[in-house]
Write a protein that holds these residues in place. Structure first.
Motif, PDB file in Angstrom:
ATOM      1  N   ILE A 154       0.872  -1.188   0.008  1.00 19.09           N
ATOM      2  CA  ILE A 154       0.055  -0.109   0.093  1.00 19.09           C
ATOM      3  C   ILE A 154       0.772   1.178  -0.115  1.00 19.09           C
ATOM      4  O   ILE A 154       0.585   2.253  -0.589  1.00 19.09           O
ATOM      5  CB  ILE A 154      -0.935  -0.089   1.086  1.00 19.09           C
ATOM      6  CG1 ILE A 154      -2.010  -1.310   1.015  1.00 19.09           C
ATOM      7  CG2 ILE A 154      -1.727   1.173   1.355  1.00 19.09           C
ATOM      8  CD1 ILE A 154      -2.838  -1.398   2.212  1.00 19.09           C
ATOM      9  N   GLY A 155       1.925   1.262   0.781  1.00 19.82           N
ATOM     10  CA  GLY A 155       2.647   2.511   0.720  1.00 19.82           C
ATOM     11  C   GLY A 155       3.465   2.420  -0.449  1.00 19.82           C
ATOM     12  O   GLY A 155       4.048   3.834  -0.743  1.00 19.82           O
ATOM     13  N   SER A 156       4.105   1.679  -1.044  1.00 21.88           N
ATOM     14  CA  SER A 156       4.981   1.844  -2.309  1.00 21.88           C
ATOM     15  C   SER A 156       3.890   2.182  -3.598  1.00 21.88           C
ATOM     16  O   SER A 156       4.565   2.334  -4.541  1.00 21.88           O
ATOM     17  CB  SER A 156       5.888   0.530  -2.407  1.00 21.88           C
ATOM     18  OG  SER A 156       4.997  -0.460  -2.646  1.00 21.88           O
ATOM     19  N   LEU A 157       2.676   1.547  -3.665  1.00 21.29           N
ATOM     20  CA  LEU A 157       1.837   1.687  -4.746  1.00 21.29           C
ATOM     21  C   LEU A 157       1.865   3.000  -5.374  1.00 21.29           C
ATOM     22  O   LEU A 157       2.005   3.166  -6.624  1.00 21.29           O
ATOM     23  CB  LEU A 157       0.528   1.139  -4.482  1.00 21.29           C
ATOM     24  CG  LEU A 157      -0.264   0.668  -5.749  1.00 21.29           C
ATOM     25  CD1 LEU A 157       0.476  -0.437  -6.529  1.00 21.29           C
ATOM     26  CD2 LEU A 157      -1.833   0.157  -5.240  1.00 21.29           C
ATOM     27  N   PRO A 158       1.364   4.087  -4.895  1.00 25.83           N
ATOM     28  CA  PRO A 158       1.370   5.509  -5.384  1.00 25.83           C
ATOM     29  C   PRO A 158       2.613   6.196  -5.924  1.00 25.83           C
ATOM     30  O   PRO A 158       2.691   6.596  -7.054  1.00 25.83           O
ATOM     31  CB  PRO A 158       1.053   6.351  -4.123  1.00 25.83           C
ATOM     32  CG  PRO A 158       0.185   5.579  -3.323  1.00 25.83           C
ATOM     33  CD  PRO A 158       0.955   4.263  -3.246  1.00 25.83           C
ATOM     34  N   PRO A 159       4.029   5.913  -5.067  1.00 33.14           N
ATOM     35  CA  PRO A 159       4.861   6.466  -6.057  1.00 33.14           C
ATOM     36  C   PRO A 159       5.398   5.513  -7.202  1.00 33.14           C
ATOM     37  O   PRO A 159       5.839   6.137  -8.086  1.00 33.14           O
ATOM     38  CB  PRO A 159       6.008   6.437  -4.721  1.00 33.14           C
ATOM     39  CG  PRO A 159       5.434   5.471  -3.678  1.00 33.14           C
ATOM     40  CD  PRO A 159       3.983   5.624  -3.936  1.00 33.14           C
ATOM     41  N   VAL A 160       5.202   4.444  -7.049  1.00 34.25           N
ATOM     42  CA  VAL A 160       5.438   3.353  -8.217  1.00 34.25           C
ATOM     43  C   VAL A 160       4.687   3.741  -9.366  1.00 34.25           C
ATOM     44  O   VAL A 160       5.325   3.875 -10.438  1.00 34.25           O
ATOM     45  CB  VAL A 160       5.494   1.823  -7.943  1.00 34.25           C
ATOM     46  CG1 VAL A 160       5.482   1.044  -8.861  1.00 34.25           C
ATOM     47  CG2 VAL A 160       6.395   1.583  -6.766  1.00 34.25           C
ATOM     48  N   ILE A 161       3.486   4.050  -9.206  1.00 35.02           N
ATOM     49  CA  ILE A 161       2.476   3.993 -10.358  1.00 35.02           C
ATOM     50  C   ILE A 161       2.856   5.642 -10.826  1.00 35.02           C
ATOM     51  O   ILE A 161       2.853   5.906 -12.087  1.00 35.02           O
ATOM     52  CB  ILE A 161       1.008   4.412  -9.965  1.00 35.02           C
ATOM     53  CG1 ILE A 161       0.578   2.750  -9.502  1.00 35.02           C
ATOM     54  CG2 ILE A 161       0.094   5.062 -10.834  1.00 35.02           C
ATOM     55  CD1 ILE A 161      -0.939   2.693  -9.114  1.00 35.02           C
ATOM     56  N   MET A 162       3.031   6.621  -9.916  1.00 36.84           N
ATOM     57  CA  MET A 162       3.691   7.807 -10.478  1.00 36.84           C
ATOM     58  C   MET A 162       4.941   7.751 -11.404  1.00 36.84           C
ATOM     59  O   MET A 162       4.961   8.436 -12.162  1.00 36.84           O
ATOM     60  CB  MET A 162       3.865   8.865  -9.363  1.00 36.84           C
ATOM     61  CG  MET A 162       4.291  10.377  -9.619  1.00 36.84           C
ATOM     62  SD  MET A 162       4.510  11.229  -8.290  1.00 36.84           S
ATOM     63  CE  MET A 162       6.300  10.889  -7.810  1.00 36.84           C
ATOM     64  N   ILE A 163       5.816   7.093 -10.954  1.00 34.54           N
ATOM     65  CA  ILE A 163       7.020   6.725 -11.946  1.00 34.54           C
ATOM     66  C   ILE A 163       6.652   6.115 -13.140  1.00 34.54           C
ATOM     67  O   ILE A 163       7.271   6.680 -13.938  1.00 34.54           O
ATOM     68  CB  ILE A 163       8.063   5.965 -11.042  1.00 34.54           C
ATOM     69  CG1 ILE A 163       8.522   6.692  -9.595  1.00 34.54           C
ATOM     70  CG2 ILE A 163       9.239   5.635 -11.714  1.00 34.54           C
ATOM     71  CD1 ILE A 163       9.544   5.994  -8.750  1.00 34.54           C
ATOM     72  N   LEU A 164       5.948   5.037 -13.077  1.00 28.47           N
ATOM     73  CA  LEU A 164       5.708   4.474 -14.319  1.00 28.47           C
ATOM     74  C   LEU A 164       5.045   5.151 -15.411  1.00 28.47           C
ATOM     75  O   LEU A 164       5.037   5.294 -16.333  1.00 28.47           O
ATOM     76  CB  LEU A 164       4.806   3.175 -13.847  1.00 28.47           C
ATOM     77  CG  LEU A 164       5.481   1.895 -13.413  1.00 28.47           C
ATOM     78  CD1 LEU A 164       4.673   0.687 -12.913  1.00 28.47           C
ATOM     79  CD2 LEU A 164       6.620   1.538 -14.056  1.00 28.47           C
ATOM     80  N   VAL A 165       3.885   6.177 -14.722  1.00 19.95           N
ATOM     81  CA  VAL A 165       3.256   7.142 -15.519  1.00 19.95           C
ATOM     82  C   VAL A 165       4.222   8.158 -16.152  1.00 19.95           C
ATOM     83  O   VAL A 165       3.998   8.371 -17.237  1.00 19.95           O
ATOM     84  CB  VAL A 165       2.076   7.622 -14.859  1.00 19.95           C
ATOM     85  CG1 VAL A 165       1.395   8.714 -15.601  1.00 19.95           C
ATOM     86  CG2 VAL A 165       0.888   6.701 -14.477  1.00 19.95           C
ATOM     87  N   GLY A 166       5.259   8.576 -15.306  1.00 16.95           N
ATOM     88  CA  GLY A 166       6.132   9.469 -15.841  1.00 16.95           C
ATOM     89  C   GLY A 166       6.798   9.092 -16.868  1.00 16.95           C
ATOM     90  O   GLY A 166       7.542   9.545 -17.750  1.00 16.95           O
ATOM     91  N   LEU A 167       7.364   7.697 -16.943  1.00 18.79           N
ATOM     92  CA  LEU A 167       7.955   7.056 -17.934  1.00 18.79           C
ATOM     93  C   LEU A 167       7.350   6.902 -19.032  1.00 18.79           C
ATOM     94  O   LEU A 167       7.807   7.092 -20.330  1.00 18.79           O
ATOM     95  CB  LEU A 167       8.679   5.906 -17.287  1.00 18.79           C
ATOM     96  CG  LEU A 167       9.628   5.900 -16.309  1.00 18.79           C
ATOM     97  CD1 LEU A 167      10.179   4.735 -15.636  1.00 18.79           C
ATOM     98  CD2 LEU A 167      10.991   6.733 -16.495  1.00 18.79           C
ATOM     99  N   THR A 168       6.075   6.603 -19.082  1.00 16.25           N
ATOM    100  CA  THR A 168       5.355   6.170 -20.188  1.00 16.25           C
ATOM    101  C   THR A 168       4.601   7.420 -20.774  1.00 16.25           C
ATOM    102  O   THR A 168       4.574   7.640 -21.923  1.00 16.25           O
ATOM    103  CB  THR A 168       4.203   5.215 -19.925  1.00 16.25           C
ATOM    104  OG1 THR A 168       3.351   5.780 -18.945  1.00 16.25           O
ATOM    105  CG2 THR A 168       4.663   3.801 -19.600  1.00 16.25           C
ATOM    106  N   SER A 169       4.049   8.367 -19.904  1.00 18.03           N
ATOM    107  CA  SER A 169       3.656   9.591 -20.533  1.00 18.03           C
ATOM    108  C   SER A 169       4.280  10.876 -19.833  1.00 18.03           C
ATOM    109  O   SER A 169       3.734  11.352 -18.844  1.00 18.03           O
ATOM    110  CB  SER A 169       2.089   9.721 -20.158  1.00 18.03           C
ATOM    111  OG  SER A 169       1.486   8.642 -20.878  1.00 18.03           O
ATOM    112  N   PRO A 170       5.390  11.338 -20.348  1.00 19.75           N
ATOM    113  CA  PRO A 170       6.243  12.502 -19.435  1.00 19.75           C
ATOM    114  C   PRO A 170       5.548  13.715 -19.549  1.00 19.75           C
ATOM    115  O   PRO A 170       5.502  14.577 -18.520  1.00 19.75           O
ATOM    116  CB  PRO A 170       7.646  12.408 -20.424  1.00 19.75           C
ATOM    117  CG  PRO A 170       7.667  11.100 -20.890  1.00 19.75           C
ATOM    118  CD  PRO A 170       6.305  10.905 -21.282  1.00 19.75           C
ATOM    119  N   ALA A 171       4.724  14.113 -20.522  1.00 20.48           N
ATOM    120  CA  ALA A 171       3.952  15.233 -20.687  1.00 20.48           C
ATOM    121  C   ALA A 171       2.857  15.387 -19.700  1.00 20.48           C
ATOM    122  O   ALA A 171       2.569  16.266 -19.299  1.00 20.48           O
ATOM    123  CB  ALA A 171       3.580  15.489 -22.142  1.00 20.48           C
TER     124      ALA A 171
END
Length: 326
Positions: free
Chosen positions: A272-289
Protein backbone atom coordinates in the motif's frame (compact mmCIF):
# COMPACT_ATOMS: atom_id res chain seq x y z
CA UNK A 1 -21.80 49.92 110.28
CA UNK A 2 -22.92 46.35 110.48
CA UNK A 3 -24.99 46.86 107.33
CA UNK A 4 -21.96 48.17 105.41
CA UNK A 5 -19.81 45.27 106.62
CA UNK A 6 -22.52 42.79 105.65
CA UNK A 7 -22.74 44.38 102.16
CA UNK A 8 -18.96 44.17 101.70
CA UNK A 9 -18.94 40.54 102.80
CA UNK A 10 -21.81 39.77 100.47
CA UNK A 11 -19.99 41.47 97.57
CA UNK A 12 -16.80 39.55 98.28
CA UNK A 13 -18.71 36.30 98.58
CA UNK A 14 -20.59 36.83 95.32
CA UNK A 15 -17.38 37.92 93.53
CA UNK A 16 -15.48 34.90 94.87
CA UNK A 17 -18.20 32.55 93.77
CA UNK A 18 -18.27 34.19 90.32
CA UNK A 19 -14.49 33.98 90.01
CA UNK A 20 -14.60 30.34 91.02
CA UNK A 21 -17.22 29.50 88.42
CA UNK A 22 -15.61 31.58 85.69
CA UNK A 23 -12.12 30.22 86.46
CA UNK A 24 -13.47 26.70 86.43
CA UNK A 25 -14.97 27.32 83.00
CA UNK A 26 -11.63 28.67 81.71
CA UNK A 27 -9.71 25.71 83.09
CA UNK A 28 -12.25 23.40 81.51
CA UNK A 29 -11.81 25.15 78.17
CA UNK A 30 -8.05 24.90 78.49
CA UNK A 31 -8.33 21.25 79.42
CA UNK A 32 -10.56 20.66 76.41
CA UNK A 33 -8.11 22.46 74.15
CA UNK A 34 -5.21 20.47 75.58
CA UNK A 35 -7.15 17.27 75.04
CA UNK A 36 -7.93 18.29 71.47
CA UNK A 37 -4.25 19.07 70.92
CA UNK A 38 -3.25 15.69 72.24
CA UNK A 39 -5.91 14.06 70.09
CA UNK A 40 -4.89 15.92 66.94
CA UNK A 41 -1.23 15.14 67.62
CA UNK A 42 -2.12 11.52 68.13
CA UNK A 43 -4.13 11.53 64.91
CA UNK A 44 -1.21 13.05 63.00
CA UNK A 45 1.16 10.49 64.45
CA UNK A 46 -1.27 7.72 63.59
CA UNK A 47 -1.66 9.03 60.05
CA UNK A 48 2.12 9.25 59.67
CA UNK A 49 2.53 5.70 60.91
CA UNK A 50 -0.24 4.51 58.57
CA UNK A 51 1.38 6.27 55.59
CA UNK A 52 4.76 4.77 56.48
CA UNK A 53 3.23 1.33 56.83
CA UNK A 54 1.45 1.75 53.49
CA UNK A 55 4.70 2.85 51.81
CA UNK A 56 6.44 -0.25 53.12
CA UNK A 57 3.95 -2.65 51.58
CA UNK A 58 5.07 -4.78 48.62
CA UNK A 59 2.57 -3.06 46.32
CA UNK A 60 3.94 0.40 47.16
CA UNK A 61 7.53 -0.76 46.74
CA UNK A 62 6.60 -2.29 43.40
CA UNK A 63 5.09 1.00 42.22
CA UNK A 64 8.18 2.95 43.32
CA UNK A 65 10.49 0.50 41.55
CA UNK A 66 8.30 0.63 38.44
CA UNK A 67 8.46 4.43 38.36
CA UNK A 68 12.22 4.36 38.80
CA UNK A 69 12.61 1.85 35.97
CA UNK A 70 10.39 3.91 33.67
CA UNK A 71 12.42 7.04 34.43
CA UNK A 72 15.70 5.22 33.78
CA UNK A 73 14.32 3.81 30.53
CA UNK A 74 13.19 7.28 29.46
CA UNK A 75 16.65 8.71 30.12
CA UNK A 76 18.33 5.85 28.24
CA UNK A 77 15.95 6.24 25.30
CA UNK A 78 16.64 9.96 25.16
CA UNK A 79 20.39 9.31 25.24
CA UNK A 80 20.09 6.73 22.44
CA UNK A 81 18.25 9.20 20.19
CA UNK A 82 21.26 11.50 19.74
CA UNK A 83 23.21 11.32 16.49
CA UNK A 84 26.44 10.60 18.34
CA UNK A 85 24.86 7.55 19.99
CA UNK A 86 23.47 6.33 16.65
CA UNK A 87 26.92 6.51 15.09
CA UNK A 88 28.23 4.37 17.96
CA UNK A 89 25.43 1.86 17.48
CA UNK A 90 26.30 1.61 13.78
CA UNK A 91 29.96 0.98 14.63
CA UNK A 92 31.09 4.04 12.66
CA UNK A 93 34.15 6.03 13.69
CA UNK A 94 32.83 9.27 12.15
CA UNK A 95 32.64 12.34 14.31
CA UNK A 96 29.52 14.49 14.50
CA UNK A 97 31.28 17.25 12.59
CA UNK A 98 32.24 14.93 9.73
CA UNK A 99 28.71 13.54 9.59
CA UNK A 100 27.15 16.99 9.26
CA UNK A 101 29.71 18.01 6.64
CA UNK A 102 28.79 14.96 4.55
CA UNK A 103 25.09 15.74 5.04
CA UNK A 104 25.64 19.35 3.95
CA UNK A 105 27.50 18.27 0.80
CA UNK A 106 24.72 15.85 -0.11
CA UNK A 107 22.11 18.56 0.45
CA UNK A 108 24.01 21.01 -1.78
CA UNK A 109 24.30 18.45 -4.59
CA UNK A 110 20.62 17.49 -4.23
CA UNK A 111 19.67 21.19 -4.46
CA UNK A 112 21.82 22.07 -7.49
CA UNK A 113 21.00 19.04 -9.66
CA UNK A 114 17.20 19.67 -9.78
CA UNK A 115 17.85 23.36 -10.52
CA UNK A 116 20.13 22.33 -13.38
CA UNK A 117 17.39 20.05 -14.70
CA UNK A 118 14.92 22.96 -14.69
CA UNK A 119 12.77 22.09 -11.67
CA UNK A 120 11.20 24.64 -9.37
CA UNK A 121 13.23 26.13 -6.51
CA UNK A 122 10.78 24.83 -3.90
CA UNK A 123 10.95 21.32 -5.33
CA UNK A 124 14.74 21.48 -5.34
CA UNK A 125 14.71 22.73 -1.74
CA UNK A 126 12.45 19.86 -0.67
CA UNK A 127 14.71 17.31 -2.37
CA UNK A 128 17.75 18.88 -0.70
CA UNK A 129 16.13 18.64 2.74
CA UNK A 130 15.18 15.00 2.22
CA UNK A 131 18.59 14.00 0.85
CA UNK A 132 20.65 16.14 3.23
CA UNK A 133 18.80 15.47 6.49
CA UNK A 134 16.75 12.33 6.01
CA UNK A 135 18.90 10.06 3.87
CA UNK A 136 22.14 10.09 5.96
CA UNK A 137 20.21 9.58 9.19
CA UNK A 138 18.25 6.75 7.62
CA UNK A 139 21.46 5.06 6.45
CA UNK A 140 23.04 5.33 9.90
CA UNK A 141 19.87 4.06 11.58
CA UNK A 142 19.58 1.14 9.16
CA UNK A 143 23.20 0.10 9.70
CA UNK A 144 22.80 0.46 13.48
CA UNK A 145 19.64 -1.67 13.59
CA UNK A 146 21.27 -4.37 11.46
CA UNK A 147 24.32 -4.39 13.72
CA UNK A 148 22.25 -4.60 16.91
CA UNK A 149 20.20 -7.42 15.40
CA UNK A 150 23.34 -9.41 14.54
CA UNK A 151 24.66 -8.83 18.07
CA UNK A 152 21.42 -10.09 19.63
CA UNK A 153 21.40 -13.21 17.46
CA UNK A 154 24.99 -14.18 18.37
CA UNK A 155 24.99 -13.09 22.00
CA UNK A 156 23.36 -16.26 23.36
CA UNK A 157 26.14 -18.35 21.79
CA UNK A 158 28.73 -16.07 23.41
CA UNK A 159 27.11 -16.58 26.82
CA UNK A 160 27.20 -20.33 26.20
CA UNK A 161 30.98 -20.06 25.73
CA UNK A 162 31.22 -18.38 29.14
CA UNK A 163 29.07 -21.11 30.72
CA UNK A 164 31.21 -23.93 29.28
CA UNK A 165 34.40 -22.11 30.23
CA UNK A 166 33.25 -21.69 33.85
CA UNK A 167 32.20 -25.34 34.04
CA UNK A 168 35.62 -26.40 32.79
CA UNK A 169 37.40 -24.20 35.35
CA UNK A 170 38.41 -21.17 33.25
CA UNK A 171 38.23 -17.65 34.71
CA UNK A 172 35.60 -15.30 33.31
CA UNK A 173 38.29 -13.01 31.88
CA UNK A 174 39.70 -15.86 29.80
CA UNK A 175 36.21 -16.67 28.56
CA UNK A 176 35.88 -13.05 27.38
CA UNK A 177 39.15 -13.47 25.47
CA UNK A 178 37.87 -16.59 23.76
CA UNK A 179 34.70 -14.78 22.70
CA UNK A 180 36.74 -11.86 21.39
CA UNK A 181 38.87 -14.23 19.36
CA UNK A 182 36.29 -16.75 18.12
CA UNK A 183 32.94 -14.96 17.84
CA UNK A 184 31.89 -13.20 14.61
CA UNK A 185 31.33 -9.47 14.28
CA UNK A 186 29.96 -7.50 16.07
CA UNK A 187 30.12 -9.72 19.19
CA UNK A 188 33.84 -10.49 18.84
CA UNK A 189 35.05 -6.88 18.37
CA UNK A 190 32.85 -5.64 21.21
CA UNK A 191 34.22 -8.23 23.64
CA UNK A 192 37.71 -7.37 22.46
CA UNK A 193 37.07 -3.75 23.51
CA UNK A 194 35.68 -5.10 26.79
CA UNK A 195 38.86 -7.11 27.44
CA UNK A 196 41.02 -4.08 26.61
CA UNK A 197 39.01 -1.98 29.07
CA UNK A 198 39.48 -4.56 31.80
CA UNK A 199 43.20 -4.56 31.01
CA UNK A 200 43.54 -0.82 31.62
CA UNK A 201 41.88 -0.97 35.05
CA UNK A 202 38.12 -0.74 34.47
CA UNK A 203 35.87 -2.85 36.63
CA UNK A 204 33.64 -5.38 34.95
CA UNK A 205 30.55 -3.29 35.69
CA UNK A 206 32.09 -0.16 34.18
CA UNK A 207 33.27 -2.05 31.09
CA UNK A 208 29.81 -3.56 30.60
CA UNK A 209 28.20 -0.11 30.95
CA UNK A 210 30.47 1.26 28.23
CA UNK A 211 29.67 -1.75 26.09
CA UNK A 212 25.95 -1.11 26.60
CA UNK A 213 26.42 2.47 25.40
CA UNK A 214 27.81 1.10 22.14
CA UNK A 215 25.36 -1.83 21.86
CA UNK A 216 22.12 -1.01 23.71
CA UNK A 217 20.37 -4.36 23.49
CA UNK A 218 18.12 -5.97 26.13
CA UNK A 219 20.22 -9.13 26.03
CA UNK A 220 23.34 -7.28 27.09
CA UNK A 221 21.41 -5.51 29.86
CA UNK A 222 20.19 -8.85 31.19
CA UNK A 223 23.76 -10.14 31.14
CA UNK A 224 25.00 -7.07 33.04
CA UNK A 225 22.30 -7.51 35.68
CA UNK A 226 23.15 -11.18 36.18
CA UNK A 227 26.87 -10.39 36.55
CA UNK A 228 26.15 -7.54 39.00
CA UNK A 229 23.87 -9.70 41.16
CA UNK A 230 26.40 -12.54 41.20
CA UNK A 231 29.20 -10.19 42.27
CA UNK A 232 27.12 -8.86 45.17
CA UNK A 233 25.44 -12.04 46.39
CA UNK A 234 27.69 -14.79 45.10
CA UNK A 235 26.40 -18.12 43.87
CA UNK A 236 26.88 -20.32 40.84
CA UNK A 237 27.57 -17.98 37.91
CA UNK A 238 27.53 -20.82 35.39
CA UNK A 239 24.03 -21.89 36.40
CA UNK A 240 22.76 -18.29 36.34
CA UNK A 241 24.19 -17.67 32.86
CA UNK A 242 22.80 -21.01 31.66
CA UNK A 243 19.34 -19.90 32.76
CA UNK A 244 19.96 -16.59 31.01
CA UNK A 245 20.72 -18.30 27.70
CA UNK A 246 17.46 -20.24 28.02
CA UNK A 247 15.57 -16.99 28.53
CA UNK A 248 17.35 -15.29 25.62
CA UNK A 249 16.59 -18.13 23.21
CA UNK A 250 12.95 -18.26 24.35
CA UNK A 251 12.70 -14.52 23.83
CA UNK A 252 14.20 -14.83 20.37
CA UNK A 253 11.73 -17.62 19.52
CA UNK A 254 8.87 -15.41 20.66
CA UNK A 255 10.15 -12.61 18.43
CA UNK A 256 10.26 -14.96 15.44
CA UNK A 257 6.68 -16.07 16.13
CA UNK A 258 5.52 -12.45 16.29
CA UNK A 259 7.35 -11.72 13.05
CA UNK A 260 5.71 -14.70 11.34
CA UNK A 261 2.22 -13.76 12.54
CA UNK A 262 2.63 -10.13 11.46
CA UNK A 263 4.27 -10.83 8.10
CA UNK A 264 0.98 -10.51 6.20
CA UNK A 265 0.28 -7.10 7.73
CA UNK A 266 3.84 -5.95 7.00
CA UNK A 267 3.57 -7.08 3.36
CA UNK A 268 0.20 -5.33 2.97
CA UNK A 269 1.60 -2.12 4.44
CA UNK A 270 4.61 -2.29 2.11
CA UNK A 271 2.43 -2.77 -0.97
CA UNK A 272 0.00 0.00 0.00
CA UNK A 273 2.81 2.42 0.83
CA UNK A 274 4.84 1.78 -2.33
CA UNK A 275 1.93 1.66 -4.80
CA UNK A 276 1.35 5.45 -5.31
CA UNK A 277 5.02 6.42 -5.95
CA UNK A 278 5.53 3.36 -8.21
CA UNK A 279 2.49 4.28 -10.29
CA UNK A 280 3.67 7.90 -10.52
CA UNK A 281 7.11 6.79 -11.75
CA UNK A 282 5.61 4.41 -14.32
CA UNK A 283 3.19 7.03 -15.62
CA UNK A 284 6.05 9.55 -15.80
CA UNK A 285 8.12 7.13 -17.85
CA UNK A 286 5.31 6.22 -20.26
CA UNK A 287 3.71 9.71 -20.53
CA UNK A 288 6.20 12.41 -19.50
CA UNK A 289 4.02 15.27 -20.67
CA UNK A 290 1.04 14.01 -18.66
CA UNK A 291 3.00 13.85 -15.41
CA UNK A 292 5.26 16.82 -16.16
CA UNK A 293 2.53 19.32 -15.26
CA UNK A 294 2.75 18.16 -11.64
CA UNK A 295 6.33 19.46 -11.51
CA UNK A 296 6.01 22.61 -13.66
CA UNK A 297 2.64 24.05 -12.61
CA UNK A 298 2.06 25.63 -9.20
CA UNK A 299 -1.18 23.72 -8.71
CA UNK A 300 0.72 20.52 -9.34
CA UNK A 301 3.22 21.51 -6.66
CA UNK A 302 0.38 22.00 -4.17
CA UNK A 303 -1.10 18.64 -5.11
CA UNK A 304 2.26 16.91 -4.74
CA UNK A 305 2.77 18.54 -1.35
CA UNK A 306 -0.67 17.44 -0.14
CA UNK A 307 -0.17 13.93 -1.50
CA UNK A 308 3.22 13.69 0.20
CA UNK A 309 1.76 14.81 3.52
CA UNK A 310 -1.11 12.32 3.32
CA UNK A 311 1.21 9.52 2.27
CA UNK A 312 3.57 10.32 5.12
CA UNK A 313 0.69 10.29 7.61
CA UNK A 314 -0.61 6.99 6.25
CA UNK A 315 2.83 5.37 6.37
CA UNK A 316 3.28 6.58 9.95
CA UNK A 317 -0.07 5.08 10.99
CA UNK A 318 0.74 1.77 9.29
CA UNK A 319 4.16 1.75 10.92
CA UNK A 320 2.58 2.09 14.34
CA UNK A 321 0.10 -0.68 13.53
CA UNK A 322 2.73 -3.22 12.48
CA UNK A 323 5.36 -2.39 15.11
CA UNK A 324 5.14 -4.94 17.91
CA UNK A 325 7.10 -4.59 21.14
CA UNK A 326 7.75 -7.66 23.26
Amino acid sequence: MLAILAAVLAFVTIGGLGWVFVGEDNSSDKAIKRAEGFTSGGNQTARAKAAKAEASTPEARRKVIELQLKEAERRERKARMTMKAKLKHAGMSLSIRTFWIISGCLAAVAFLVPLFLGLNVLVALGIAVVVGLGFPRWVVGFIGKSRLKKFSMEFANAVDIIVRGIQSGLPVHDCFKIIARESPSPVGPEFKILVEGLGVGLTLGQALDKMYDRVPTPELRFFSIVIAIQQKTGGNLGEALSNLTTVLRARRMMGEKIKALSSEAIASAGIIGSLPPVIMILVGLTSPAYMGLMFTDFRGHVMLLGAGMWMGLGILVMKQMISFKF
